[in-house]
Design a protein around this motif. Structure first.
Motif, PDB file in Angstrom:
ATOM      1  N   MET A 162       0.837  -1.205   0.000  1.00 31.97           N
ATOM      2  CA  MET A 162       0.000   0.000   0.000  1.00 31.97           C
ATOM      3  C   MET A 162       0.873   1.257   0.000  1.00 31.97           C
ATOM      4  O   MET A 162       0.632   2.203  -0.757  1.00 31.97           O
ATOM      5  N   LEU A 163       1.897   1.250   0.852  1.00 35.21           N
ATOM      6  CA  LEU A 163       2.761   2.427   0.947  1.00 35.21           C
ATOM      7  C   LEU A 163       3.565   2.628  -0.331  1.00 35.21           C
ATOM      8  O   LEU A 163       3.794   3.767  -0.753  1.00 35.21           O
ATOM      9  N   ASN A 164       3.997   1.544  -0.959  1.00 35.53           N
ATOM     10  CA  ASN A 164       4.692   1.680  -2.249  1.00 35.53           C
ATOM     11  C   ASN A 164       3.764   2.272  -3.304  1.00 35.53           C
ATOM     12  O   ASN A 164       4.176   3.090  -4.128  1.00 35.53           O
ATOM     13  N   THR A 165       2.495   1.871  -3.266  1.00 38.05           N
ATOM     14  CA  THR A 165       1.500   2.441  -4.201  1.00 38.05           C
ATOM     15  C   THR A 165       1.322   3.935  -3.937  1.00 38.05           C
ATOM     16  O   THR A 165       1.238   4.737  -4.876  1.00 38.05           O
ATOM     17  N   PHE A 166       1.270   4.317  -2.664  1.00 33.93           N
ATOM     18  CA  PHE A 166       1.131   5.739  -2.320  1.00 33.93           C
ATOM     19  C   PHE A 166       2.313   6.543  -2.875  1.00 33.93           C
ATOM     20  O   PHE A 166       2.130   7.642  -3.408  1.00 33.93           O
ATOM     21  N   ARG A 167       3.518   6.006  -2.742  1.00 35.31           N
ATOM     22  CA  ARG A 167       4.704   6.712  -3.258  1.00 35.31           C
ATOM     23  C   ARG A 167       4.600   6.927  -4.764  1.00 35.31           C
ATOM     24  O   ARG A 167       4.942   7.993  -5.288  1.00 35.31           O
ATOM     25  N   GLU A 168       4.123   5.898  -5.455  1.00 37.30           N
ATOM     26  CA  GLU A 168       3.972   6.000  -6.908  1.00 37.30           C
ATOM     27  C   GLU A 168       2.913   7.032  -7.283  1.00 37.30           C
ATOM     28  O   GLU A 168       3.086   7.805  -8.237  1.00 37.30           O
ATOM     29  N   GLN A 169       1.812   7.058  -6.534  1.00 37.82           N
ATOM     30  CA  GLN A 169       0.749   8.021  -6.806  1.00 37.82           C
ATOM     31  C   GLN A 169       1.229   9.457  -6.592  1.00 37.82           C
ATOM     32  O   GLN A 169       0.894  10.357  -7.364  1.00 37.82           O
ATOM     33  N   ILE A 170       2.029   9.672  -5.529  1.00 38.40           N
ATOM     34  CA  ILE A 170       2.549  11.013  -5.258  1.00 38.40           C
ATOM     35  C   ILE A 170       3.522  11.432  -6.345  1.00 38.40           C
ATOM     36  O   ILE A 170       3.482  12.563  -6.855  1.00 38.40           O
ATOM     37  N   ALA A 171       4.401  10.497  -6.746  1.00 37.94           N
ATOM     38  CA  ALA A 171       5.387  10.799  -7.785  1.00 37.94           C
ATOM     39  C   ALA A 171       4.713  11.118  -9.122  1.00 37.94           C
ATOM     40  O   ALA A 171       5.184  11.977  -9.877  1.00 37.94           O
ATOM     41  N   ALA A 172       3.582  10.456  -9.392  1.00 39.25           N
ATOM     42  CA  ALA A 172       2.870  10.673 -10.660  1.00 39.25           C
ATOM     43  C   ALA A 172       1.962  11.892 -10.606  1.00 39.25           C
ATOM     44  O   ALA A 172       1.375  12.271 -11.632  1.00 39.25           O
ATOM     45  N   GLY A 173       1.814  12.492  -9.431  1.00 40.80           N
ATOM     46  CA  GLY A 173       0.952  13.658  -9.300  1.00 40.80           C
ATOM     47  C   GLY A 173      -0.521  13.309  -9.195  1.00 40.80           C
ATOM     48  O   GLY A 173      -1.384  14.187  -9.290  1.00 40.80           O
ATOM     49  N   GLU A 174      -0.826  12.018  -9.006  1.00 42.00           N
ATOM     50  CA  GLU A 174      -2.224  11.599  -8.915  1.00 42.00           C
ATOM     51  C   GLU A 174      -2.821  11.952  -7.545  1.00 42.00           C
ATOM     52  O   GLU A 174      -4.019  12.223  -7.435  1.00 42.00           O
ATOM     53  N   LYS A 175      -1.991  11.904  -6.518  1.00 39.08           N
ATOM     54  CA  LYS A 175      -2.416  12.207  -5.157  1.00 39.08           C
ATOM     55  C   LYS A 175      -1.315  13.019  -4.478  1.00 39.08           C
ATOM     56  O   LYS A 175      -0.142  12.962  -4.853  1.00 39.08           O
ATOM     57  N   THR A 176      -1.691  13.752  -3.429  1.00 43.54           N
ATOM     58  CA  THR A 176      -0.689  14.455  -2.643  1.00 43.54           C
ATOM     59  C   THR A 176      -0.450  13.682  -1.346  1.00 43.54           C
ATOM     60  O   THR A 176      -1.297  12.885  -0.920  1.00 43.54           O
ATOM     61  N   PHE A 177       0.680  13.928  -0.754  1.00 48.31           N
ATOM     62  CA  PHE A 177       1.005  13.296   0.524  1.00 48.31           C
ATOM     63  C   PHE A 177      -0.069  13.646   1.554  1.00 48.31           C
ATOM     64  O   PHE A 177      -0.532  12.791   2.317  1.00 48.31           O
ATOM     65  N   ASP A 178      -0.470  14.906   1.548  1.00 51.02           N
ATOM     66  CA  ASP A 178      -1.488  15.388   2.487  1.00 51.02           C
ATOM     67  C   ASP A 178      -2.778  14.591   2.341  1.00 51.02           C
ATOM     68  O   ASP A 178      -3.376  14.147   3.341  1.00 51.02           O
ATOM     69  N   GLU A 179      -3.237  14.411   1.099  1.00 46.03           N
ATOM     70  CA  GLU A 179      -4.497  13.689   0.858  1.00 46.03           C
ATOM     71  C   GLU A 179      -4.404  12.240   1.323  1.00 46.03           C
ATOM     72  O   GLU A 179      -5.317  11.729   1.987  1.00 46.03           O
ATOM     73  N   LEU A 180      -3.320  11.564   0.976  1.00 47.84           N
ATOM     74  CA  LEU A 180      -3.175  10.152   1.323  1.00 47.84           C
ATOM     75  C   LEU A 180      -3.071   9.950   2.829  1.00 47.84           C
ATOM     76  O   LEU A 180      -3.602   8.976   3.370  1.00 47.84           O
ATOM     77  N   ALA A 181      -2.368  10.856   3.510  1.00 48.95           N
ATOM     78  CA  ALA A 181      -2.258  10.751   4.964  1.00 48.95           C
ATOM     79  C   ALA A 181      -3.630  10.901   5.614  1.00 48.95           C
ATOM     80  O   ALA A 181      -3.980  10.148   6.531  1.00 48.95           O
TER      81      ALA A 181
END
Length: 432
Positions: free
Chosen positions: A310-329
């Motif tokens: 899950m956390l690896n997916t979050f990193r990929e989403q942030i890097a791709a600009g699909e999600k922000t760190f703030d939103e995922l947290a």
């Protein structure tokens, strides 16, 4: 009555010497009970070994030593207290495992600049077996833990006591601390008219404003100061609080290097002072980090591997600009304290965190999201958004004052507590 029953139940075993048979089956004296302490005993072999340790110690002066009888009496008293505290440790469930023991012995060896083998040989040279030495160290650690658990709650320290001690420390230190002062004097003697005083004050305020905007103090002193050290950039040299004018001492006492104070009115005008440097005073600075994280806690329905994925997916989403760190947290983090703030942990010292988390925030590059890693709380990704160095001198003084007070009061309470425990214990000397 309970202690008496326990005593008489074991008296037949304890009152006689312990025997061992040799190859010829002749009986030889091996050991004997000297003191009964509640449900335990103090053996002659323990007394002999402790006396031997004292005699082998670095502080023992054989030329001016007490008699063996005195040493034995002292040894018995110490072993009685030890037995009382070890029995208490059993009741409290306190145990020292082998890992803790090895760590302590390694520390002892390092303090003496010895290897473990050298420490072992030193014990052998003093007639102490390695097994006995290890057990003695284990007992010491156990007793320390018992004392902390039992005595710490008896120690009370108020904020006022801490503040008073800090002031006392500061007052003693201030006589030793030296300040290198710079001065800009805007002249206005006591005979100046009100208008002249106002103009001088305006000039002083202008100098302060220029300093706030980044102007060089030395340059302004040369151009603006009426003081005798103007051509030296206003440098007044090194002075202690006691050797500088009282007006200056009151203004700069305790101020850090780089601090500008003023304008200070005196009979000759308005003074602007700068603490150019200080020496003789210890300052404490610590590194702080501003970090944010996302925590995923494994559960019965969420495996370790799934949490990490899950956390690896979050990193990929942030890097791709699909999600922000703030939103995922906010959506996924299991840390209720930081999730609502987008994972923000605020400013903190790294040593506040779990060891694995501390290592990450200390080593990861700023504005980089870490690989997933695990702590006792679960799986994390973390990002350090900023770093800073903070002066914690005042906080360090408070902590030092607290530790000084705690050490003194703990020692006092420890003596009282040990005496209470001894008074309450069943202690009987076994006749020879």
């Amino acid at each position: 009555m309970k202690k008496l029953v326990a005593f008489f139940a074991t008296a037949m075993l304890l009152a006689t010497p312990l025997l061992v048979s040799n190859t010829t089956h002749a009986q030889q004296l091996l050991d004997r009970v000297v003191v009964v302490v509640d449900d335990g005993v103090v053996l002659q072999s323990q007394i002999d070994q402790l006396v031997q340790q004292v005699k082998a110690g670095n502080n023992f002066n054989s030329a001016n030593a007490p008699s063996d009888e005195v040493l034995e009496t002292q040894a018995i008293e110490r072993l009685i207290l030890q037995e009382i505290q070890l029995q208490m440790a059993d009741r409290m469930g306190i145990e020292v495992n082998d890992s803790q023991l090895e760590q302590a012995i390694n520390g002892i060896a390092q303090e003496q600049n010895l290897s473990i083998d050298e420490l072992r040989q030193k014990m052998a040279d003093n007639g102490i077996s390695w097994a006995s030495y290890r057990e003695n160290v284990r007992n010491e650690i156990t007793i320390q833990q018992v004392q902390r658990a039992a005595v710490q709650q008896r120690v009370s320290i108020t904020p006022q006591e801490i503040n008073n001690l800090v002031k006392l420390i500061d007052s003693n230190q201030s006589t030793q601390t030296e300040y290198r002062l710079g001065q800009i004097l805007i002249a206005a003697d006591s005979n100046s008219s009100q208008s002249e005083l106002e103009k001088a004050k305006d000039r002083a305020d202008t100098v302060l404003r220029l300093l706030d905007e980044g102007s060089d103090f030395s340059d302004l002193a040369i151009r603006s100061s009426s003081g005798s050290a103007a051509l030296d950039g206003g440098d007044m040299g090194w002075m202690t609080i006691n050797s500088m004018p009282t007006l200056f001492a009151e203004a700069v006492d305790g101020k850090p290097a780089g601090e500008v104070v003023g304008p200070i009115r005196s009979g000759v005008g308005f003074h602007i002072l700068k603490v150019q440097d200080k020496r003789g005073e210890q300052t404490v600075e610590v590194e702080e980090v501003k970090a944010r994280h996302i925590l995923i806690q494994p559960s019965v329905i969420l495996s370790d591997n799934k949490a990490k994925e899950m956390l690896n997916t979050f990193r990929e989403q942030i890097a791709a600009g699909e999600k922000t760190f703030d939103e995922l947290a906010k959506e996924h983090s299991s840390d209720p304290g930081s999730a609502s703030r987008g994972g923000d942990l605020g400013w903190a010292r790294p040593d506040k965190y779990a060891p694995e988390f501390k290592e990450k925030v200390e080593t990861i590059a700023a504005n980089t999201i870490s690989e997933p890693f695990k702590t006792q709380f679960g799986w994390h990704i973390v990002e350090v958004t900023d770093r800073r160095t903070t002066d914690t001198t005042d906080e360090s003084k408070q902590e030092r004052a607290y530790q000084m007070l705690f050490s003194r009061k703990f020692r006092e309470e420890l003596d009282n507590w040990q005496q209470e425990m001894r008074d309450q214990a069943y202690i009987r000397r076994v006749a020879e």
